[in-house]
Write a protein that holds these residues in place. Structure first.
Motif, PDB file in Angstrom:
ATOM      1  N   CYS A  45       0.833  -1.203   0.000  1.00  0.00           N
ATOM      2  CA  CYS A  45       0.000   0.000   0.000  1.00  0.00           C
ATOM      3  C   CYS A  45       0.869   1.256   0.000  1.00  0.00           C
ATOM      4  O   CYS A  45       0.526   2.246  -0.647  1.00  0.00           O
ATOM      5  CB  CYS A  45      -0.951  -0.003   1.186  1.00  0.00           C
ATOM      6  SG  CYS A  45      -2.291  -1.214   1.019  1.00  0.00           S
ATOM      7  N   PHE A  46       1.979   1.216   0.718  1.00  0.00           N
ATOM      8  CA  PHE A  46       2.872   2.373   0.704  1.00  0.00           C
ATOM      9  C   PHE A  46       3.400   2.616  -0.706  1.00  0.00           C
ATOM     10  O   PHE A  46       3.373   3.743  -1.206  1.00  0.00           O
ATOM     11  CB  PHE A  46       4.039   2.178   1.671  1.00  0.00           C
ATOM     12  CG  PHE A  46       4.988   3.343   1.665  1.00  0.00           C
ATOM     13  CD1 PHE A  46       4.725   4.469   2.412  1.00  0.00           C
ATOM     14  CD2 PHE A  46       6.130   3.321   0.874  1.00  0.00           C
ATOM     15  CE1 PHE A  46       5.582   5.559   2.384  1.00  0.00           C
ATOM     16  CE2 PHE A  46       6.990   4.395   0.834  1.00  0.00           C
ATOM     17  CZ  PHE A  46       6.719   5.520   1.596  1.00  0.00           C
ATOM     18  N   GLN A  47       3.850   1.570  -1.361  1.00  0.00           N
ATOM     19  CA  GLN A  47       4.410   1.709  -2.707  1.00  0.00           C
ATOM     20  C   GLN A  47       3.356   2.148  -3.722  1.00  0.00           C
ATOM     21  O   GLN A  47       3.674   2.833  -4.687  1.00  0.00           O
ATOM     22  CB  GLN A  47       5.077   0.407  -3.149  1.00  0.00           C
ATOM     23  CG  GLN A  47       6.336   0.121  -2.367  1.00  0.00           C
ATOM     24  CD  GLN A  47       6.957  -1.221  -2.708  1.00  0.00           C
ATOM     25  OE1 GLN A  47       6.315  -2.091  -3.289  1.00  0.00           O
ATOM     26  NE2 GLN A  47       8.202  -1.392  -2.328  1.00  0.00           N
ATOM     27  N   ALA A  48       2.106   1.775  -3.498  1.00  0.00           N
ATOM     28  CA  ALA A  48       1.034   2.135  -4.422  1.00  0.00           C
ATOM     29  C   ALA A  48       0.402   3.482  -4.072  1.00  0.00           C
ATOM     30  O   ALA A  48      -0.424   3.977  -4.824  1.00  0.00           O
ATOM     31  CB  ALA A  48      -0.045   1.051  -4.426  1.00  0.00           C
ATOM     32  N   GLY A  49       0.800   4.067  -2.945  1.00  0.00           N
ATOM     33  CA  GLY A  49       0.248   5.348  -2.514  1.00  0.00           C
ATOM     34  C   GLY A  49       1.087   6.518  -2.996  1.00  0.00           C
ATOM     35  O   GLY A  49       2.086   6.353  -3.700  1.00  0.00           O
ATOM     36  N   GLN A  50       0.684   7.697  -2.599  1.00  0.00           N
ATOM     37  CA  GLN A  50       1.347   8.941  -3.008  1.00  0.00           C
ATOM     38  C   GLN A  50       2.029   9.564  -1.790  1.00  0.00           C
ATOM     39  O   GLN A  50       1.566  10.565  -1.253  1.00  0.00           O
ATOM     40  CB  GLN A  50       0.316   9.908  -3.592  1.00  0.00           C
ATOM     41  CG  GLN A  50      -0.460   9.371  -4.759  1.00  0.00           C
ATOM     42  CD  GLN A  50       0.419   9.180  -5.989  1.00  0.00           C
ATOM     43  OE1 GLN A  50       1.308   9.978  -6.262  1.00  0.00           O
ATOM     44  NE2 GLN A  50       0.181   8.112  -6.718  1.00  0.00           N
ATOM     45  N   HIS A  51       3.151   9.008  -1.358  1.00  0.00           N
ATOM     46  CA  HIS A  51       3.811   9.468  -0.139  1.00  0.00           C
ATOM     47  C   HIS A  51       5.177  10.098  -0.395  1.00  0.00           C
ATOM     48  O   HIS A  51       5.912  10.370   0.539  1.00  0.00           O
ATOM     49  CB  HIS A  51       3.978   8.292   0.843  1.00  0.00           C
ATOM     50  CG  HIS A  51       2.686   7.645   1.207  1.00  0.00           C
ATOM     51  ND1 HIS A  51       1.829   8.165   2.152  1.00  0.00           N
ATOM     52  CD2 HIS A  51       2.070   6.533   0.719  1.00  0.00           C
ATOM     53  CE1 HIS A  51       0.756   7.400   2.245  1.00  0.00           C
ATOM     54  NE2 HIS A  51       0.877   6.406   1.389  1.00  0.00           N
ATOM     55  N   SER A  82      -4.570   3.402  -4.425  1.00  0.00           N
ATOM     56  CA  SER A  82      -5.691   3.378  -5.365  1.00  0.00           C
ATOM     57  C   SER A  82      -6.611   2.173  -5.163  1.00  0.00           C
ATOM     58  O   SER A  82      -7.780   2.225  -5.528  1.00  0.00           O
ATOM     59  CB  SER A  82      -5.173   3.398  -6.805  1.00  0.00           C
ATOM     60  OG  SER A  82      -4.337   2.282  -7.040  1.00  0.00           O
ATOM     61  N   VAL A  83      -6.107   1.109  -4.582  1.00  0.00           N
ATOM     62  CA  VAL A  83      -6.934  -0.082  -4.348  1.00  0.00           C
ATOM     63  C   VAL A  83      -7.872   0.113  -3.162  1.00  0.00           C
ATOM     64  O   VAL A  83      -9.020  -0.312  -3.197  1.00  0.00           O
ATOM     65  CB  VAL A  83      -6.045  -1.330  -4.115  1.00  0.00           C
ATOM     66  CG1 VAL A  83      -6.881  -2.544  -3.758  1.00  0.00           C
ATOM     67  CG2 VAL A  83      -5.192  -1.605  -5.328  1.00  0.00           C
ATOM     68  N   HIS A  84      -7.388   0.788  -2.112  1.00  0.00           N
ATOM     69  CA  HIS A  84      -8.157   0.881  -0.871  1.00  0.00           C
ATOM     70  C   HIS A  84      -8.761   2.255  -0.606  1.00  0.00           C
ATOM     71  O   HIS A  84      -9.442   2.443   0.395  1.00  0.00           O
ATOM     72  CB  HIS A  84      -7.274   0.452   0.306  1.00  0.00           C
ATOM     73  CG  HIS A  84      -6.772  -0.942   0.139  1.00  0.00           C
ATOM     74  ND1 HIS A  84      -5.460  -1.229  -0.154  1.00  0.00           N
ATOM     75  CD2 HIS A  84      -7.422  -2.127   0.155  1.00  0.00           C
ATOM     76  CE1 HIS A  84      -5.326  -2.535  -0.288  1.00  0.00           C
ATOM     77  NE2 HIS A  84      -6.506  -3.105  -0.112  1.00  0.00           N
ATOM     78  N   ALA A  85      -8.529   3.214  -1.502  1.00  0.00           N
ATOM     79  CA  ALA A  85      -9.131   4.538  -1.338  1.00  0.00           C
ATOM     80  C   ALA A  85     -10.640   4.437  -1.488  1.00  0.00           C
ATOM     81  O   ALA A  85     -11.134   3.655  -2.303  1.00  0.00           O
ATOM     82  CB  ALA A  85      -8.566   5.495  -2.381  1.00  0.00           C
ATOM     83  N   PRO A  86     -11.373   5.215  -0.718  1.00  0.00           N
ATOM     84  CA  PRO A  86     -12.831   5.200  -0.877  1.00  0.00           C
ATOM     85  C   PRO A  86     -13.215   5.621  -2.294  1.00  0.00           C
ATOM     86  O   PRO A  86     -12.550   6.475  -2.883  1.00  0.00           O
ATOM     87  CB  PRO A  86     -13.317   6.241   0.138  1.00  0.00           C
ATOM     88  CG  PRO A  86     -12.188   6.435   1.071  1.00  0.00           C
ATOM     89  CD  PRO A  86     -10.937   6.134   0.318  1.00  0.00           C
ATOM     90  N   PRO A  87     -14.252   5.031  -2.842  1.00  0.00           N
ATOM     91  CA  PRO A  87     -14.678   5.428  -4.192  1.00  0.00           C
ATOM     92  C   PRO A  87     -15.186   6.861  -4.179  1.00  0.00           C
ATOM     93  O   PRO A  87     -15.695   7.331  -3.162  1.00  0.00           O
ATOM     94  CB  PRO A  87     -15.792   4.436  -4.525  1.00  0.00           C
ATOM     95  CG  PRO A  87     -16.275   3.916  -3.228  1.00  0.00           C
ATOM     96  CD  PRO A  87     -15.117   4.000  -2.268  1.00  0.00           C
ATOM     97  N   PRO A  88     -15.057   7.567  -5.298  1.00  0.00           N
ATOM     98  CA  PRO A  88     -15.581   8.927  -5.344  1.00  0.00           C
ATOM     99  C   PRO A  88     -17.099   8.910  -5.227  1.00  0.00           C
ATOM    100  O   PRO A  88     -17.757   7.942  -5.600  1.00  0.00           O
ATOM    101  CB  PRO A  88     -15.148   9.434  -6.735  1.00  0.00           C
ATOM    102  CG  PRO A  88     -14.874   8.212  -7.529  1.00  0.00           C
ATOM    103  CD  PRO A  88     -14.481   7.138  -6.561  1.00  0.00           C
TER     104      PRO A  88
END
Length: 95
Positions: A45-51, A82-88
């Protein structure tokens, strides 16, 4: 990577990750995104996130833990991958 693709396939978009790791595993804390002192996320999740420009640390867990990505009580929405973010939210009707 193949792991991220498998993670996406197994996850329901917008649901928390809840990956469990054991003592000695590597995990991340992002002081920019966490809402509590113990909030942390798994490597995927860290690698797929925007940190990139965030205040984060990689650490070796002493006791194990559970990934907080997607759990908005523990993790900021903008820090979710992007996998675990709440949907818009759906578009407003009639507009």
């Amino acid at each position: 990577s193949a792991y991220l693709e498998a993670l996406r396939a197994a996850s329901v978009l917008g649901s928390p990750c809840t990956t469990v790791w054991k003592a000695g595993s590597v995990a991340y804390r992002c002081r920019t995104c966490q809402t509590g002192e113990a909030s942390s996320i798994c490597v995927a999740c860290f690698q797929a996130g925007q940190h990139r420009d965030h205040d984060y640390i990689m650490y070796r867990s002493e006791t194990g833990g559970v990934c907080d990505c997607g759990d908005l009580e523990s993790w900021a929405e903008q820090g979710c991958c992007s996998v675990h973010a709440p949907p818009p939210p759906p578009p407003a009707a009639g507009g």
